[in-house]
Design an enzyme around this catalytic site. Structure first.
Site, PDB file in Angstrom:
ATOM      1  N   SER A   1      79.859 127.995  53.369  1.00  0.00           N
ATOM      2  CA  SER A   1      78.482 128.803  53.781  1.00  0.00           C
ATOM      3  C   SER A   1      79.111 129.086  55.365  1.00  0.00           C
ATOM      4  CB  SER A   1      77.297 127.129  53.440  1.00  0.00           C
ATOM      5  OG  SER A   1      77.460 126.634  54.098  1.00  0.00           O
TER       6      SER A   1
ATOM      7  N   LYS B   1      79.996 116.515  68.892  1.00  0.00           N
ATOM      8  CA  LYS B   1      80.254 117.307  69.222  1.00  0.00           C
ATOM      9  C   LYS B   1      80.769 116.951  70.607  1.00  0.00           C
ATOM     10  CE  LYS B   1      79.868 120.466  65.571  1.00  0.00           C
ATOM     11  NZ  LYS B   1      80.926 121.295  65.029  1.00  0.00           N
TER      12      LYS B   1
ATOM     13  N   TYR C   1      74.347 114.023  66.108  1.00  0.00           N
ATOM     14  CA  TYR C   1      75.550 115.454  66.469  1.00  0.00           C
ATOM     15  C   TYR C   1      75.713 115.642  67.487  1.00  0.00           C
ATOM     16  CZ  TYR C   1      76.138 120.203  65.720  1.00  0.00           C
ATOM     17  OH  TYR C   1      76.866 121.905  65.399  1.00  0.00           O
TER      18      TYR C   1
ATOM     19  N   SER D   1      71.539 129.671  59.185  1.00  0.00           N
ATOM     20  CA  SER D   1      72.959 129.502  58.222  1.00  0.00           C
ATOM     21  C   SER D   1      72.053 128.217  57.577  1.00  0.00           C
ATOM     22  CB  SER D   1      73.893 128.968  59.120  1.00  0.00           C
ATOM     23  OG  SER D   1      73.420 127.781  59.357  1.00  0.00           O
TER      24      SER D   1
ATOM     25  N   SER E   1      79.495 123.142  69.722  1.00  0.00           N
ATOM     26  CA  SER E   1      78.493 123.891  69.842  1.00  0.00           C
ATOM     27  C   SER E   1      78.013 124.021  71.663  1.00  0.00           C
ATOM     28  CB  SER E   1      77.421 122.486  68.822  1.00  0.00           C
ATOM     29  OG  SER E   1      76.060 122.444  69.666  1.00  0.00           O
TER      30      SER E   1
ATOM     31  N   ILE F   1      78.536 129.655  58.539  1.00  0.00           N
ATOM     32  CA  ILE F   1      79.473 130.501  59.912  1.00  0.00           C
ATOM     33  C   ILE F   1      80.821 130.627  59.517  1.00  0.00           C
ATOM     34  CG2 ILE F   1      80.771 130.218  62.456  1.00  0.00           C
ATOM     35  CD1 ILE F   1      78.292 128.818  63.331  1.00  0.00           C
TER      36      ILE F   1
END
Length: 339
Positions: free
Chosen positions: A60, A207, A203, A239, A190, A62
């Protein structure tokens, strides 16, 4: 020509160059090095053909779009994610492009959190194609919850998946690339691996950890100039990443669709990714304004960046509490469409 006139001409030239860069930046949807490569650099259609490319998170978003664009370049593809049915769907669509054959696409289900399976998966790819030219670490999950409301298990899950899972798979593929003295490890990070934003504490942490690891690895591999370590840092892209985001509990995801017309088209993001891969760029920033502007401020003027981040952060939390997409309000003035 007098020295005084020469100095005036040099100053005027510098001013004009600065003006041109500012005009480019106003309409930019990527860092200026990346956009220069798009204009004057090598084409993916020239550089990425006949390669074996392994993409995680290929079912799914990217990852899926990346696979579709790669399938038009005449490469061999390894598609990995947890959902086998979705991988098979992606494979069928790739075959519909008419360039790749059944033998060119290898569906390999993979759970990044099951680190004990990564060595066997790597051996399976090598047995199927004999080499791995590019590993695209794209699998991962985001977060939408306030830090004070979030269970510690959410932070653990995000680190297991986004950071440790990616590092584990990389460490399994790396010996093969070192043996060949060539290869590319491309990690979809990201902008939140560079800056930070509210609602994404776990998150952001995962990252930031990825960026630190791969920047260190790049230096340690300096004696292997044929091995590229590349960090891809997108901003908001169309997305299901928000829909599938973890919330305050591991067992609970956002689960609702959000308006996405204000976000960058996935096809545009992936095209810029391919350009970065073709031109061996070590880190790229892919985003519309104001996010691209914020990253540049963090890089060169952090005091101003803190001021702007606090303003945007308050609005982001307000949107979240009102049941809106956290980033939707920023784009009404700034958004530039790229078809």
């Amino acid at each position: 020509m007098s020295w005084e006139l020469l100095l005036w001409l040099l100053a005027l030239s510098a001013l004009l160059a600065l003006l041109v860069q500012l005009l480019r930046f106003v309409r930019a949807d990527g860092d200026l090095t990346l956009l220069w490569a798009e204009w004057q650099g090598r084409r993916p259609e020239w550089e990425l053909t006949d390669m074996v490319i392994w993409v995680t998170g290929a079912s799914s978003g990217i990852g899926e779009e990346l696979v579709y664009q790669l399938s038009k370049l005449g490469v061999s593809l390894v598609l990995s994610a947890r959902r086998v049915q979705e991988l098979e769907r992606v494979k069928r669509r790739c075959l519909e492009n008419g360039i790749l054959k059944e033998k060119d696409i290898f569906v390999l289900p993979l759970d990044l959190t099951d680190r004990s399976s990564h060595e066997a998966a790597t051996k399976a790819v090598l047995q199927e194609f004999g080499k791995i030219d590019i590993l695209v670490n794209n699998g991962g999950q985001s977060q939408r919850s306030l830090c004070v409301d979030t269970n510690l298990d959410v932070f653990k899950e995000l680190m297991e998946l986004n950071y440790l899972g990616t590092v584990s798979l990389t460490m399994c593929v790396l010996p093969h690339m070192i043996e060949r003295k060539q290869g590319k490890i491309v990690t979809v990070n990201s902008l939140l691996g560079i800056i930070s934003a509210p609602l994404s504490s776990g998150y952001c942490a995962s990252k930031h950890a990825l960026r630190g690891f791969f920047n260190c690895l790049r230096v340690e591999l300096a004696e292997y100039p044929g091995i590229l370590i590349s960090n891809i840092c997108p901003g908001p892209v169309q997305s299901n990443i928000v829909k599938n985001s973890l919330t305050e509990e591991v067992t609970k995801s956002v689960g609702i669709d959000t308006v996405q017309s204000h976000k960058m088209a996935t096809s545009r993001c992936v095209r810029l990714m391919l350009i970065s891969m073709a031109n061996d760029l070590k880190e790229v920033w892919i985003a519309d304004h104001p996010f691209l502007l914020v990253v540049y401020l963090w890089q060169y003027m952090p005091t101003w960046a803190w001021w702007l981040t606090n303003i945007l952060g308050k609005k982001r939390i307000e949107n979240f509490k009102n049941g809106l997409d956290a980033d939707i309000s920023y784009f009404k003035t700034w958004k530039t469409k790229h078809d």
